[in-house]
Scaffold this active site. Sequence first.
Site, mmCIF file in Angstrom:
data_model
loop_
_atom_site.group_PDB
_atom_site.id
_atom_site.type_symbol
_atom_site.label_atom_id
_atom_site.label_comp_id
_atom_site.label_asym_id
_atom_site.label_seq_id
_atom_site.Cartn_x
_atom_site.Cartn_y
_atom_site.Cartn_z
ATOM 1 N N ASN A 6 0.873 -1.180 0.000
ATOM 2 C CA ASN A 6 0.000 0.000 0.000
ATOM 3 C C ASN A 6 0.908 1.227 0.000
ATOM 4 O O ASN A 6 1.494 1.563 1.020
ATOM 5 C CB ASN A 6 -0.882 -0.047 1.255
ATOM 6 C CG ASN A 6 -1.678 1.239 1.451
ATOM 7 O OD1 ASN A 6 -1.783 2.063 0.541
ATOM 8 N ND2 ASN A 6 -2.234 1.401 2.639
ATOM 9 N N LYS A 40 0.133 4.282 -0.298
ATOM 10 C CA LYS A 40 -0.473 5.506 0.273
ATOM 11 C C LYS A 40 -0.227 6.688 -0.669
ATOM 12 O O LYS A 40 -0.264 6.505 -1.877
ATOM 13 C CB LYS A 40 0.066 5.744 1.686
ATOM 14 C CG LYS A 40 -0.038 4.477 2.535
ATOM 15 C CD LYS A 40 0.193 4.675 3.988
ATOM 16 C CE LYS A 40 0.047 3.319 4.689
ATOM 17 N NZ LYS A 40 0.065 3.418 6.138
ATOM 18 N N HIS A 85 -9.445 1.222 4.745
ATOM 19 C CA HIS A 85 -8.176 1.388 5.458
ATOM 20 C C HIS A 85 -8.366 2.363 6.615
ATOM 21 O O HIS A 85 -9.141 3.320 6.508
ATOM 22 C CB HIS A 85 -7.103 1.911 4.489
ATOM 23 C CG HIS A 85 -5.735 1.911 5.102
ATOM 24 N ND1 HIS A 85 -5.313 2.903 5.956
ATOM 25 C CD2 HIS A 85 -4.720 1.020 5.017
ATOM 26 C CE1 HIS A 85 -4.085 2.617 6.356
ATOM 27 N NE2 HIS A 85 -3.707 1.475 5.805
ATOM 28 N N GLU A 125 -6.716 4.758 7.696
ATOM 29 C CA GLU A 125 -6.480 6.182 7.399
ATOM 30 C C GLU A 125 -7.692 6.778 6.687
ATOM 31 O O GLU A 125 -8.011 7.953 6.876
ATOM 32 C CB GLU A 125 -5.191 6.331 6.568
ATOM 33 C CG GLU A 125 -3.960 6.111 7.445
ATOM 34 C CD GLU A 125 -2.745 5.553 6.725
ATOM 35 O OE1 GLU A 125 -2.693 5.604 5.484
ATOM 36 O OE2 GLU A 125 -1.843 5.045 7.427
ATOM 37 N N GLU A 153 -5.340 -4.908 10.621
ATOM 38 C CA GLU A 153 -4.271 -3.961 10.912
ATOM 39 C C GLU A 153 -4.592 -3.195 12.190
ATOM 40 O O GLU A 153 -5.426 -2.281 12.176
ATOM 41 C CB GLU A 153 -4.135 -2.937 9.778
ATOM 42 C CG GLU A 153 -3.897 -3.529 8.413
ATOM 43 C CD GLU A 153 -3.383 -2.481 7.440
ATOM 44 O OE1 GLU A 153 -2.242 -2.609 6.997
ATOM 45 O OE2 GLU A 153 -4.127 -1.520 7.150
ATOM 46 N N GLY A 158 2.585 2.224 10.699
ATOM 47 C CA GLY A 158 3.539 3.311 10.507
ATOM 48 C C GLY A 158 4.255 3.743 11.775
ATOM 49 O O GLY A 158 4.903 4.781 11.811
ATOM 50 N N SER A 163 3.466 -2.075 10.371
ATOM 51 C CA SER A 163 4.916 -2.108 10.554
ATOM 52 C C SER A 163 5.542 -3.458 10.182
ATOM 53 O O SER A 163 6.490 -3.906 10.836
ATOM 54 C CB SER A 163 5.285 -1.705 11.988
ATOM 55 O OG SER A 163 4.839 -0.383 12.261
#
Length: 251
Positions: free
Chosen positions: A9, A11, A101, A103, A173, A179, A213
């Site tokens: 991904n 991003k 996702h 985010e 996730e 991250g 991560s």
Amino acid sequence: MRRRICAGNWKMFKTGDEASAFVEQFVESVAQVPANVETIICPPFTALEATGAALRRTQGGIGRVKLGAQNMHWEKEGAFTGEISAPMLLALGVQFVILGHSERRRYFGETDEYVRMKTRAALLAQLTPIVAVGEPLEIRETGETQEYVLAQVRAALSDLQPQERSRITIAYEPVWAIGTGRNCDPAEANDVMRAIRACLDGLHDVPILYGGSVKADNIAQYAAQPDIDGALVGGASLSPTEFARLAKEAA
Ligand code: PGA
């Protein structure tokens, strides 16, 4: 050998030219990755065309490395400024799409209801949705991770017939692991993923990926778990050598 999936991904990183340069290097390195590992690259919308073209050029038709998108709208077309639909993705050779996702949920108001509509639309269009779920830190701290994550899974799939459900992929996730370099213990991640699998009513072949991560140096610990079929990878998918090494370790 078990089927493995490593989805990158990207991003909001890489232009079309940068994506093409990545593909040139990555496709070469992927030749050394065992055949049970499938890799997917999910660039931003603006780099999908260049990435797809580079994949076709370097692989002679989209082969081992597949193309995915990071989001889509649930309608085929309409007055939705700034949005992209499933037919638009298909026209670029996209086969997968990440939906929900964290985010998207956190910064762009994506709700379980949107994820449900998008999942259904993706399946109707013959795209494979990678439905992302995961708990924020405050939920983890109250010990309600499984209830929270299973509610997200049930909401996303509530509209689907069993044969449609069998065509999805799920990515678990934990939000606090994305991250941050803060890893979820592989056995703990597996517990949540086992619970997800149990709520899929016997659909044992639905791939469930872990994300947060994941790097070349730690993927093997996750891949060794019985309910982890691969990884959704952010930062470590931006370098062709690191992502290829990660895919090799996932085998
Ligand atoms: P990360 O991102 O690998 O950089 O933690 C994972 C993701 O957001 O899918």
